[in-house]
Design a protein around this motif. Sequence first.
Motif, PDB file in Angstrom:
ATOM      1  N   LEU A 158      87.505  47.010  74.418  1.00  0.00           N
ATOM      2  CA  LEU A 158      87.799  47.786  73.207  1.00  0.00           C
ATOM      3  C   LEU A 158      87.053  48.693  72.632  1.00  0.00           C
ATOM      4  O   LEU A 158      87.438  49.835  71.921  1.00  0.00           O
ATOM      5  CB  LEU A 158      88.339  47.005  72.147  1.00  0.00           C
ATOM      6  CG  LEU A 158      89.729  45.955  72.509  1.00  0.00           C
ATOM      7  CD1 LEU A 158      89.817  44.911  71.322  1.00  0.00           C
ATOM      8  CD2 LEU A 158      91.031  46.607  72.498  1.00  0.00           C
ATOM      9  N   SER A 159      85.910  48.496  72.683  1.00  0.00           N
ATOM     10  CA  SER A 159      85.079  49.288  71.960  1.00  0.00           C
ATOM     11  C   SER A 159      83.754  50.088  72.916  1.00  0.00           C
ATOM     12  O   SER A 159      83.832  50.017  74.193  1.00  0.00           O
ATOM     13  CB  SER A 159      83.852  48.524  71.136  1.00  0.00           C
ATOM     14  OG  SER A 159      82.729  47.843  71.897  1.00  0.00           O
ATOM     15  N   ARG A 160      83.137  51.140  72.293  1.00  0.00           N
ATOM     16  CA  ARG A 160      82.006  51.949  72.930  1.00  0.00           C
ATOM     17  C   ARG A 160      80.700  51.320  72.745  1.00  0.00           C
ATOM     18  O   ARG A 160      79.696  51.968  73.105  1.00  0.00           O
ATOM     19  CB  ARG A 160      82.173  53.352  72.744  1.00  0.00           C
ATOM     20  CG  ARG A 160      83.649  53.959  72.697  1.00  0.00           C
ATOM     21  CD  ARG A 160      83.573  55.132  73.976  1.00  0.00           C
ATOM     22  NE  ARG A 160      84.929  55.591  73.881  1.00  0.00           N
ATOM     23  CZ  ARG A 160      84.953  56.689  73.362  1.00  0.00           C
ATOM     24  NH1 ARG A 160      84.320  57.434  72.639  1.00  0.00           N
ATOM     25  NH2 ARG A 160      86.451  57.309  73.494  1.00  0.00           N
ATOM     26  N   GLY A 161      80.646  50.212  71.860  1.00  0.00           N
ATOM     27  CA  GLY A 161      79.153  49.900  71.761  1.00  0.00           C
ATOM     28  C   GLY A 161      79.243  48.908  70.373  1.00  0.00           C
ATOM     29  O   GLY A 161      80.312  49.076  69.629  1.00  0.00           O
ATOM     30  N   PHE A 162      78.221  48.176  70.323  1.00  0.00           N
ATOM     31  CA  PHE A 162      78.230  47.202  69.020  1.00  0.00           C
ATOM     32  C   PHE A 162      76.864  46.782  68.905  1.00  0.00           C
ATOM     33  O   PHE A 162      76.071  46.930  69.939  1.00  0.00           O
ATOM     34  CB  PHE A 162      79.251  45.968  69.197  1.00  0.00           C
ATOM     35  CG  PHE A 162      79.212  45.235  70.479  1.00  0.00           C
ATOM     36  CD1 PHE A 162      78.318  44.157  70.421  1.00  0.00           C
ATOM     37  CD2 PHE A 162      79.694  45.449  71.500  1.00  0.00           C
ATOM     38  CE1 PHE A 162      78.225  43.246  71.661  1.00  0.00           C
ATOM     39  CE2 PHE A 162      79.592  44.744  72.672  1.00  0.00           C
ATOM     40  CZ  PHE A 162      78.843  43.666  72.908  1.00  0.00           C
ATOM     41  N   ASN A 163      76.575  46.228  67.773  1.00  0.00           N
ATOM     42  CA  ASN A 163      74.986  45.751  67.243  1.00  0.00           C
ATOM     43  C   ASN A 163      75.316  44.247  67.445  1.00  0.00           C
ATOM     44  O   ASN A 163      76.482  43.802  67.206  1.00  0.00           O
ATOM     45  CB  ASN A 163      74.725  46.208  66.086  1.00  0.00           C
ATOM     46  CG  ASN A 163      74.302  47.669  65.971  1.00  0.00           C
ATOM     47  OD1 ASN A 163      74.938  48.484  65.137  1.00  0.00           O
ATOM     48  ND2 ASN A 163      73.236  48.066  66.518  1.00  0.00           N
ATOM     49  N   VAL A 164      74.108  43.564  67.297  1.00  0.00           N
ATOM     50  CA  VAL A 164      74.161  42.256  67.603  1.00  0.00           C
ATOM     51  C   VAL A 164      73.280  41.707  66.636  1.00  0.00           C
ATOM     52  O   VAL A 164      72.067  42.183  66.451  1.00  0.00           O
ATOM     53  CB  VAL A 164      73.725  41.823  69.007  1.00  0.00           C
ATOM     54  CG1 VAL A 164      73.636  40.151  69.067  1.00  0.00           C
ATOM     55  CG2 VAL A 164      74.578  42.397  70.106  1.00  0.00           C
ATOM     56  N   THR A 165      73.456  40.854  65.692  1.00  0.00           N
ATOM     57  CA  THR A 165      72.446  40.000  64.838  1.00  0.00           C
ATOM     58  C   THR A 165      72.470  38.452  64.907  1.00  0.00           C
ATOM     59  O   THR A 165      73.104  38.003  65.828  1.00  0.00           O
ATOM     60  CB  THR A 165      72.522  40.636  63.543  1.00  0.00           C
ATOM     61  OG1 THR A 165      71.644  40.214  62.592  1.00  0.00           O
ATOM     62  CG2 THR A 165      73.934  40.080  62.831  1.00  0.00           C
ATOM     63  N   ILE A 166      71.781  37.889  64.031  1.00  0.00           N
ATOM     64  CA  ILE A 166      71.421  36.496  63.887  1.00  0.00           C
ATOM     65  C   ILE A 166      72.792  35.884  64.251  1.00  0.00           C
ATOM     66  O   ILE A 166      73.672  36.231  63.483  1.00  0.00           O
ATOM     67  CB  ILE A 166      70.993  36.186  62.572  1.00  0.00           C
ATOM     68  CG1 ILE A 166      70.466  34.499  62.406  1.00  0.00           C
ATOM     69  CG2 ILE A 166      71.736  36.664  61.335  1.00  0.00           C
ATOM     70  CD1 ILE A 166      69.553  34.350  61.325  1.00  0.00           C
ATOM     71  N   PRO A 167      72.836  34.823  65.191  1.00  0.00           N
ATOM     72  CA  PRO A 167      72.042  34.159  65.938  1.00  0.00           C
ATOM     73  C   PRO A 167      72.244  34.372  67.557  1.00  0.00           C
ATOM     74  O   PRO A 167      71.712  33.530  68.358  1.00  0.00           O
ATOM     75  CB  PRO A 167      72.453  32.412  65.609  1.00  0.00           C
ATOM     76  CG  PRO A 167      73.859  32.761  65.810  1.00  0.00           C
ATOM     77  CD  PRO A 167      74.174  34.128  65.141  1.00  0.00           C
ATOM     78  N   HIS A 168      72.759  35.654  67.621  1.00  0.00           N
ATOM     79  CA  HIS A 168      72.752  35.944  69.003  1.00  0.00           C
ATOM     80  C   HIS A 168      72.025  36.936  69.859  1.00  0.00           C
ATOM     81  O   HIS A 168      72.406  37.200  71.114  1.00  0.00           O
ATOM     82  CB  HIS A 168      74.452  36.686  69.216  1.00  0.00           C
ATOM     83  CG  HIS A 168      75.478  35.905  68.409  1.00  0.00           C
ATOM     84  ND1 HIS A 168      75.686  34.548  68.439  1.00  0.00           N
ATOM     85  CD2 HIS A 168      76.297  36.317  67.498  1.00  0.00           C
ATOM     86  CE1 HIS A 168      76.764  34.248  67.765  1.00  0.00           C
ATOM     87  NE2 HIS A 168      77.432  35.294  67.157  1.00  0.00           N
TER      88      HIS A 168
END
Length: 257
Positions: free
Chosen positions: A51-61
């Motif tokens: 579905l997306s063109r990109g995403f950020n990742v944060t705690i805890p992954h």
Amino acid sequence: MALYGLIGFPLSHSLSYKINNAVLKRYGDHYVIFETKPEELFSTVMGLKVLSRGFNVTIPHKKSIILYLDHLSEDAERIGAVNAVKVEQRTATGYNTDYLSILNLMNGRNVQTAMIFGAGGGARATAYALFRLGCNRFFIYNRTKENALSLKSKIEGWGAKAEVTEDPKSADVFVNATPMGMYANDEALIEFYLKGNYRTVIDLAYDLKGTSLSKLAKDYISGIEILIEQAALSIEIWKGIKVDRKEMRSALHENKG
Ligand SMILES: NC(=O)c1ccc[n+]([C@@H]2O[C@H](COP(=O)([O-])OP(=O)(O)OC[C@H]3O[C@@H](n4cnc5c(N)ncnc54)[C@H](OP(=O)(O)O)[C@@H]3O)[C@@H](O)[C@H]2O)c1
């Protein structure tokens, strides 16, 4: 129109929605918060690859997501943590813009030694930025010793010295790489910090009213500025455009009250 977003847990404190949409809405894009528990990580990543063109990742992954990605940038691979993912034709490539954000904000400061409080993905990225600035001796304290030992072996793999400690060690830089300071219960962090001497503080925790460390440190790199810089760098990777950091900063202040 394209979909971007953030995955992590918990995300109720997140400011990423405001700063990212301040830029992305102008392009007709949307940045959405996807609160994702560890057991939902695989299905969320698979969904966002479609579905997306990109995403950020944060705690805890930041460390565990690597298993589900197709490629890694050279820096993300050396750090062993990812905070930005670019999706092209259902293929996900992991990047680390946290480290580059800190490297940019440190602006060439001379660093030989660092005391790192915390040992997760943010700690790894900060240690790598400091290593790139010339830091060759790291002290690590973490609630879970096993994770501190994992950061120690990561740093040693880059060729620097690292030791796990229960006590604070004075150093050029103190790094807070835990959420402590974002919540009221930060006594353990402050007690630890006050027992050492440090020239510069890098605080990954953020609070628009200022964290406790921000009030104690003379030379302070704030979590808010790190957040803005890593977000701008992420959008630059996703869209190949130059992002105005001031626009993101203003969006935060507009929403402050
Ligand atoms: N400003 C920014 O742009 C930015 C960038 C990166 C990270 N951060 C912030 O930095 C923090 C860490 O993020 P991360 O991505 O490194 O997460 P992570 O990989 O999940 O690591 C979390 C770290 O915080 C420690 N921790 C968590 N809760 C704690 C508590 N109640 N008391 C003491 N230690 C605690 C963990 O210790 P254990 O190993 O014992 O679990 C671990 O060292 C988060 O709050 C995140 O929002 C901010």
